[in-house]
Every structure is written in C-alpha cells, then in structure tokens.
Write a protein that holds these residues in place. Structure first.
Motif, PDB file in Angstrom:
ATOM      1  N   GLU A  99      -5.526  47.730  60.183  1.00 40.67           N
ATOM      2  CA  GLU A  99      -5.669  46.397  59.575  1.00 40.67           C
ATOM      3  C   GLU A  99      -4.831  45.366  60.314  1.00 40.67           C
ATOM      4  OE1 GLU A  99      -6.564  47.959  55.023  1.00 40.67           O
ATOM      5  OE2 GLU A  99      -4.574  47.274  55.569  1.00 40.67           O
ATOM      6  N   ILE A 100      -3.602  45.761  60.676  1.00 36.51           N
ATOM      7  CA  ILE A 100      -2.729  44.810  61.347  1.00 36.51           C
ATOM      8  C   ILE A 100      -3.259  44.513  62.754  1.00 36.51           C
ATOM      9  CG2 ILE A 100      -0.956  46.160  62.589  1.00 36.51           C
ATOM     10  CD1 ILE A 100      -0.214  43.540  59.932  1.00 36.51           C
ATOM     11  N   SER A 151      -6.168  43.720  63.310  1.00 38.42           N
ATOM     12  CA  SER A 151      -7.089  42.591  63.149  1.00 38.42           C
ATOM     13  C   SER A 151      -6.400  41.440  62.418  1.00 38.42           C
ATOM     14  CB  SER A 151      -8.349  43.020  62.403  1.00 38.42           C
ATOM     15  OG  SER A 151      -8.014  43.538  61.129  1.00 38.42           O
ATOM     16  N   TYR A 152      -5.096  41.281  62.663  1.00 43.79           N
ATOM     17  CA  TYR A 152      -4.333  40.198  62.030  1.00 43.79           C
ATOM     18  C   TYR A 152      -4.764  38.827  62.562  1.00 43.79           C
ATOM     19  CZ  TYR A 152      -0.216  37.492  60.567  1.00 43.79           C
ATOM     20  OH  TYR A 152       0.612  36.564  60.017  1.00 43.79           O
ATOM     21  N   ALA A 153      -5.100  38.779  63.847  1.00 41.55           N
ATOM     22  CA  ALA A 153      -5.467  37.499  64.469  1.00 41.55           C
ATOM     23  C   ALA A 153      -6.705  36.918  63.774  1.00 41.55           C
ATOM     24  CB  ALA A 153      -5.742  37.697  65.951  1.00 41.55           C
ATOM     25  N   LYS A 189      -9.983  38.787  61.875  1.00 43.03           N
ATOM     26  CA  LYS A 189      -9.809  39.046  60.439  1.00 43.03           C
ATOM     27  C   LYS A 189     -11.144  39.044  59.695  1.00 43.03           C
ATOM     28  CE  LYS A 189      -5.864  37.643  58.998  1.00 43.03           C
ATOM     29  NZ  LYS A 189      -4.690  36.931  58.482  1.00 43.03           N
TER      30      LYS A 189
END
Lengths: 289, 235
Positions: free
Chosen positions: B99-100, B102-104, B108
């Motif tokens: 998940e992190i 796809s933080y950008a 997201k």
C-alpha cells in the motif's frame, strides 16, 4: 491490606495515563524524526496555562478545552518542525540536543516572566468528586483524564495503522531513505509527528488542570517520567511507552504507599536502572516498532 | 527517450563516484547497468532517484529535468527504485508495504488494481499478505520489494541487484518475474553483478568500471565480447 494495595494500583494507573500521553509524544518524535525532544514537558505546561486561561476568562471546562489546546499545540508542533528542527536534521547530534534543550529553557523562563512562579489551579464541579466502589476511592477528575488518555492513545494507534499518512509515518520511522523512494515527503511526515506529539502534550495539560496546579516548571515532573517510560518501553515503540507509563505510575504509587511519600521516584529510577542493566534495549526489546 | 543521463558526475564528499556517465533508456526498454562491486552502478540509480546530488551533468525523464527535484518528487513522476538489499519496511505487513508503494498521488487511485496485479504476479505475497515483512525469507522480501515498486505503476522500474544473496533457484524465479513485468510494457533499468544472467534479460547494457562507462552495446554483442567474457563471465 489488599484494599490498600488495590487503591495504590488504581492511583498509579490513573496518573500513568497522563504519563502515557507525554511519553507517547516523546517516543513518536524519536521514532519518526530521530531527535529527542527535551521540551516535551513544556508543552504540557503550555497546555495547562491555555486551559487555565480558557477556564478563568471564558469559563471553558478544562477537559472540554482539549478541543482548543490540541489543535493549537498541533500547529505549534508543525511550526517548530518546519522552522527549527528541519534546519538541524542531518547534522550531528549536538545541535539537535541543544535546540530542544534551549527551547525548554526558553519556554520555562517565558512562563516565569508572563505568569510568575505562582501555582494556578482550576476548580471544577468534579474536582472534589469521586466514585466509591466498595472501599475504593476513584477521583472523577483523574478518571476522566485516564479515560481520555486511553481514547487518545487508541486514536493515535488507529491513525498510524489505518490511514495512508499514518502508514507513511511508520514507514519513515523504519527506513527514512526508502520512504522517500515511496514518494513520501519527509518534512511533511515530520511536521505531522511533531504536531501530533505536541497535541498529546497539550491534551495532557488540559486533562491535568482540574486536579493539578499549573506552574512554569510543571513540565519537568512529567517529562522525567516520560523519558523513563520511553526507555523502558523501547525507544520509538508507542505501545511500549504506553505500557511502561502505566507500570511506572503503579510503581511510583506503590512506593509512595508502602515505602514513604518521597520514595516514588526512587522506585521508578530503580526500575529504569534494572531495565538498562538487564535489558538495555527496553522491555519490548529489539527494533523500534 | 524516457530517461537520459548526460555527462553525469557525482561524488561522496570528496570521493568521486561517477565520472561523465551518459546512458539512455527508451520507452518500454530493458537496459542493464553491469560491472563489478563498487563500479558506480548503485550510485547511478541513486543519482536518478535524487538520493545523491550531481556535481555536474543533467538527468531528464520524459523531457523533465530531475536535478533540482527531491526524491519524493522524482518518485511521483513514475520512477520506481527497488533498492539494493531489498529494504522492505520490516515492521509493516506485506500488504502495508505494498500500500505504501502506492502512496504517490499518481498511484493511489489505482491501488486496488495494482494490488490485484502484484498478487497475480506474486501469488506468494497474496498468501502472506498479513505477515510482517521482516519475518519473511530473503527471496520473499525481494518479491515484496519488486511488488512494492510495481505499486507505483512505474513508467521506469529500477532494480538494484535483485539477485543479491538469493539462492540460484530464487534468482531464476526473480528474473522470470522481472521478465514478466517488462512484457507488460514497463521500462526496466537493471543493475547486476551477475552479468551473464542479466544479459539474458535486457536488450542493451552498459558496463561500468570506476564510475565510468567503459563499454556499451546490445546484449548479444556484449555476451560475445572477449573482454566482457574474461572480466565478467568467467569464460
């Protein structure tokens, strides 16, 4: 005897909740930003004075004034990170230590100048009220403080584990460089860490106000306990800091009850020394979080 | 060109690490960056990611200059950097690590779809989604590091020594997966000491020595080159 013991444990847990709010803030800042905030206690003091003035000038209940002290101190935390701490990060330890230490001295002396050294208290309808359960005595003000401290700790836990920003903070705590490769802006995450930590300190101040006097040096009482709890609970470990704070509250209270009124801190520091000798990385051991 | 390094130099303090490195990666291309330990391969990736500042030269990605950007901004452009030694977040679960990734903001919105894709490519990660990343084997952590990079929906996936410390059979699996990702259209910049293995995957490669490009060419050409054979292939 059993009742005295139970009463001492309850007293310890209740005040341990306040220690937890302060120590969780210290450990959060250490875990994420990797600096030790020596001024954390002074933000408890600021929270107390804020609540005191809201209570005396605007008749706001100290516990209710949380909704003001927390956002105010959150903003202060963001500003301190952005304008002060950011400038010393990446340098060696000395400027970082002196920065927060100087901040602590500055705030204490500003408070002395503005508010004098006098004790300030707020009397609320529940300041002298207590629950009587069997032979046990539970002061309402401390019960409110403990309950809200636990609610706020749980809320922080949920924030760190369910939101993207919270997960970004944990990622940055575990590996700052790789966190940047994930698209995380470190300064933004550090600002939030400082903001949240100071908001918790402010909350501790508001919650203390109905049963504890505000004075310029009041933060030192709590920051001392917080640092011991942070070490006991393993640096950077939030759950560890929470559990250690409650344990220390109980240890202090048992010391006062069974050894003597002045022995509370002695018991706490004995616990610290024993822990450091036997488990130097803290009770939770190993890595932070 | 998707990525273009032009005369890039960088140093650690006063120690020069890269000298006038010029490399390119085309849209959807797989390019190798080969050489011995300490040749400057990792530093090149770190310079692209903004973790190492350039002393001279320029780096452009899809026409945009990267030099002035901080690392998190460079990531947001769609450059995923899978660092050397995997470096997963040890105290977070497999799924949290992904998940992190796809933080950008660009990634997201696509998180659910990316997660499904990563779990399809690496079924092992799906089985272990709740496990703490730090408790997994080296091979599994490498899959997670690559999967985490994919979560960005990168236009360029940079891999730093994905075979490092892995058993030969795990290395084979990892390279198959990278091949699979490349076939989906993602450009790859692969750093490897395992030169023979890397040359089977990439179309083109550069050979670095002491921070300089000493050779470049098509993979088949390099594999047949006498100097490369004696220096890196043990033939």
């Amino acid at each position: 005897m059993l009742e005295t013991l139970a009463q001492a444990v309850i007293n310890g847990l209740l005040i341990g909740g306040i220690y937890a709010l302060v120590s969780i803030g210290v450990t959060l800042i250490f875990g994420v930003v990797k600096i030790v905030n020596f001024a954390q206690g002074e933000f408890v003091m600021i929270g107390m004075y804020l609540s005191f003035f809201l209570a005396t000038q605007f008749a706001v209940d100290p516990v209710v004034s949380l909704v003001i002290t927390m956002p105010v101190l959150f903003s202060v935390g963001v500003l301190i990170q952005h304008f002060l701490i950011r400038r010393v990060l990446g340098q060696n330890d000395m400027p970082q230590i002196f920065l927060t230490f100087a901040l602590s001295l500055l705030l204490v002396n500003l408070a002395l100048m503005l508010f004098s050294a006098n004790y300030r208290t707020v009397h609320t309808w529940y300041s002298d009220e207590a629950l009587h359960l069997g032979g046990l005595y539970i002061p309402l003000a401390k019960l409110f403080a403990f309950a809200l401290a636990m609610v706020l700790s749980a809320a922080l836990w949920a924030f760190l584990h369910t939101t993207d920003l919270g997960k970004a903070m944990r990622a940055a705590a575990q590996n700052r460089e790789v966190a940047q490769l994930m698209g995380i802006n470190p300064n933004r995450v550090f600002c939030v860490a400082l903001g949240v930590a100071l908001a918790l300190a402010g909350a501790a101040g508001s919650l203390l106000m109905p049963f504890y006097p505000a004075y310029p040096l009041v933060g030192q009482v709590f920051v001392l306990m917080a640092f011991v709890a942070v070490v006991l609970g393993t640096l950077g470990n939030i759950l560890g800091a929470l559990v250690a704070s409650l344990m220390m509250g109980v240890a202090e209270s048992l010391g006062i009850q069974f050894i003597g009124a002045d022995s509370g801190l002695i018991v706490v520091f004995l616990m610290l020394l024993l822990t450091l000798a036997l488990r130097p990385s803290g009770l939770a051991g190993g890595r932070a979080r | 060109m998707l990525l273009e390094l032009s005369q890039v130099s960088a140093s650690y303090g006063s120690v020069p690490a890269l000298g006038n490195v010029s490399i390119t990666v085309g849209e959807g291309e797989a390019v190798g960056l080969l050489g011995a330990n300490g040749a400057g391969k990792s530093t090149t990736l770190r310079a692209i990611s903004g973790l190492v500042r350039l002393t001279s030269g320029t780096i452009t990605f899809d026409g945009a200059k990267l030099a002035a950007l901080p690392p998190h901004k460079i990531t947001e452009l769609g450059i995923a950097h899978v660092p050397e030694g995997r470096q997963v977040f040890p105290e977070m679960s497999v799924q949290e690590n992904l998940e992190i990734g796809s933080y950008a903001p660009r990634a997201k919105a696509e998180r659910a779809r990316s997660l499904a894709l990563v779990y399809a490519i690496f079924p092992r990660l799906a089985e272990r989604r709740g496990q703490l990343a730090g408790t997994m084997s080296g091979g599994e952590q490498q899959m997670l590091a690559v999967g985490r990079g994919l979560m960005l929906k990168p236009r360029l996936l940079m891999l730093d020594e994905p075979s490092l410390g892995l058993a030969p059979v795990m290395t084979d699996v990892t390279f198959e997966k990278i091949q699979e990702i490349h076939k989906l259209g993602t450009a790859i910049l692969l750093v490897e000491q395992n030169v023979s293995r890397a040359l089977t995957l990439v179309e083109r490669a550069y050979v670095l020595e002491s921070g300089r490009v000493i050779m470049q060419g098509q993979s088949a050409e390099l594999a047949g080159n006498k100097d490369v054979q004696t220096a890196y292939l043990g033939i």
